[in-house]
Design a protein around this motif. Structure first.
Motif, mmCIF file in Angstrom:
data_model
loop_
_atom_site.group_PDB
_atom_site.id
_atom_site.type_symbol
_atom_site.label_atom_id
_atom_site.label_comp_id
_atom_site.label_asym_id
_atom_site.label_seq_id
_atom_site.Cartn_x
_atom_site.Cartn_y
_atom_site.Cartn_z
ATOM 1 N N UNK A 98 18.764 -2.722 -1.337
ATOM 2 C CA UNK A 98 20.081 -2.911 -0.748
ATOM 3 C C UNK A 98 20.891 -1.634 -0.720
ATOM 4 N N UNK A 99 20.205 -0.507 -0.549
ATOM 5 C CA UNK A 99 20.911 0.776 -0.462
ATOM 6 C C UNK A 99 20.358 1.552 0.731
ATOM 7 N N UNK A 100 20.987 2.649 1.046
ATOM 8 C CA UNK A 100 20.545 3.465 2.172
ATOM 9 C C UNK A 100 19.433 4.418 1.718
ATOM 10 N N UNK B 138 0.832 -1.194 0.000
ATOM 11 C CA UNK B 138 0.000 0.000 0.000
ATOM 12 C C UNK B 138 0.870 1.249 0.000
ATOM 13 N N UNK B 139 0.396 2.303 -0.644
ATOM 14 C CA UNK B 139 1.186 3.530 -0.772
ATOM 15 C C UNK B 139 1.472 4.159 0.591
ATOM 16 N N UNK B 140 0.430 4.286 1.426
ATOM 17 C CA UNK B 140 0.604 4.967 2.703
ATOM 18 C C UNK B 140 1.543 4.205 3.638
ATOM 19 N N UNK B 141 1.545 2.882 3.560
ATOM 20 C CA UNK B 141 2.349 2.079 4.477
ATOM 21 C C UNK B 141 3.790 1.895 4.012
ATOM 22 N N UNK B 142 4.070 2.265 2.771
ATOM 23 C CA UNK B 142 5.425 2.112 2.245
ATOM 24 C C UNK B 142 6.248 3.364 2.540
ATOM 25 N N UNK B 143 7.383 3.183 3.186
ATOM 26 C CA UNK B 143 8.292 4.291 3.478
ATOM 27 C C UNK B 143 9.500 4.215 2.553
ATOM 28 N N UNK B 144 10.203 5.323 2.426
ATOM 29 C CA UNK B 144 11.419 5.338 1.612
ATOM 30 C C UNK B 144 12.414 4.316 2.148
ATOM 31 N N UNK B 145 12.422 4.115 3.477
ATOM 32 C CA UNK B 145 13.326 3.128 4.075
ATOM 33 C C UNK B 145 13.009 1.718 3.573
ATOM 34 N N UNK B 146 11.724 1.429 3.337
ATOM 35 C CA UNK B 146 11.335 0.113 2.811
ATOM 36 C C UNK B 146 11.858 -0.060 1.382
ATOM 37 N N UNK B 147 11.736 0.987 0.595
ATOM 38 C CA UNK B 147 12.213 0.943 -0.789
ATOM 39 C C UNK B 147 13.721 0.743 -0.803
ATOM 40 N N UNK B 148 14.420 1.496 0.049
ATOM 41 C CA UNK B 148 15.885 1.394 0.119
ATOM 42 C C UNK B 148 16.313 -0.003 0.541
ATOM 43 N N UNK B 149 15.621 -0.573 1.525
ATOM 44 C CA UNK B 149 15.970 -1.903 2.019
ATOM 45 C C UNK B 149 15.841 -2.947 0.909
#
Length: 209
Positions: free
Chosen positions: A46-48, A32-43
């Motif tokens: 495999x990047x910060x 879901x858009x609201x539950x996804x954070x930039x940290x989740x995308x980065x993880x």
């Protein structure tokens, strides 16, 4: 360039941006858009998070890029129809039905994308506005072909194209589609309603026999 050298090649900025968009879109669909954070995308990549922010200043900016890419695909499809050799009445009908089908498919087949689309419309209206302009221009193109062939009555193509956009707004606006489908109206019923509106539009455009 050999395989080893190619494997060591650093991805270009464009390639990295595309990977971020692909990963974000997948997470928006699953989490879901609201539950996804930039940290989740980065993880997932495999990047910060700081590295993601080098390419996109915010999650909203990633959403804007995804919305632009999604709508660009639909725009290419409608222009392929608008420029085809199909007779103008059938071409216009196909164009309107395709717009409806793609909006239902893009925004509601993947239920979790609805928040993403709503956010894009609220925060990035320019992307949506450009897409609407492309649709109206495609309508105008078909209308002018029909008028030149003597199939459609001669009238101002620009204002007529805008009127067609207004006539089908309930069938292509994500929020209105959601309202219709949320009040005991099935996708099949909505498509049938659109068919009746399209038939009325095409009949009204034709020259008198």
């Amino acid at each position: 360039m050999n395989a080893a050298t190619d494997a060591m090649r650093r991805p270009t900025a464009e390639e990295t941006r595309a990977r971020i968009e692909d990963t974000a879109e997948r997470l928006f669909k699953t989490m879901g858009y609201q539950k996804t954070a930039v940290a989740d995308i980065a993880r997932e990549l495999g990047m910060s998070p700081a590295n993601v922010y080098r390419f996109f200043p915010s999650k909203s900016a990633i959403n804007e890029a995804i919305a632009r890419r999604m709508l660009s695909g639909v725009e290419a499809e409608i222009w392929a129809i608008a420029r085809s050799d199909t007779p103008p009445p059938e071409r216009l009908a196909q164009l309107l039905r395709t717009l409806h089908q793609r909006h239902v498919g893009l925004f509601f087949a993947e239920k979790r994308l609805h928040d993403m689309v709503t956010a894009a419309m609220a925060e990035h209206w320019g992307v949506v506005e450009n897409f609407i302009h492309a649709c109206v221009t495609a309508f105008r193109h078909v209308l002018m072909d029909g008028m030149a062939a003597g199939i459609f009555a001669r009238r101002d193509p620009e204002t007529t194209a805008i009127a067609i956009k207004q006539a089908i707004i309930a069938f292509v606006h994500p929020v209105l589609i959601a309202e219709c489908l949320g009040h005991d109206t099935s996708e099949d019923q909505l498509a049938a309603d659109l068919d009746r509106v399209v038939a009325l539009i095409v009949a009204g455009l034709k020259t008198a026999d």
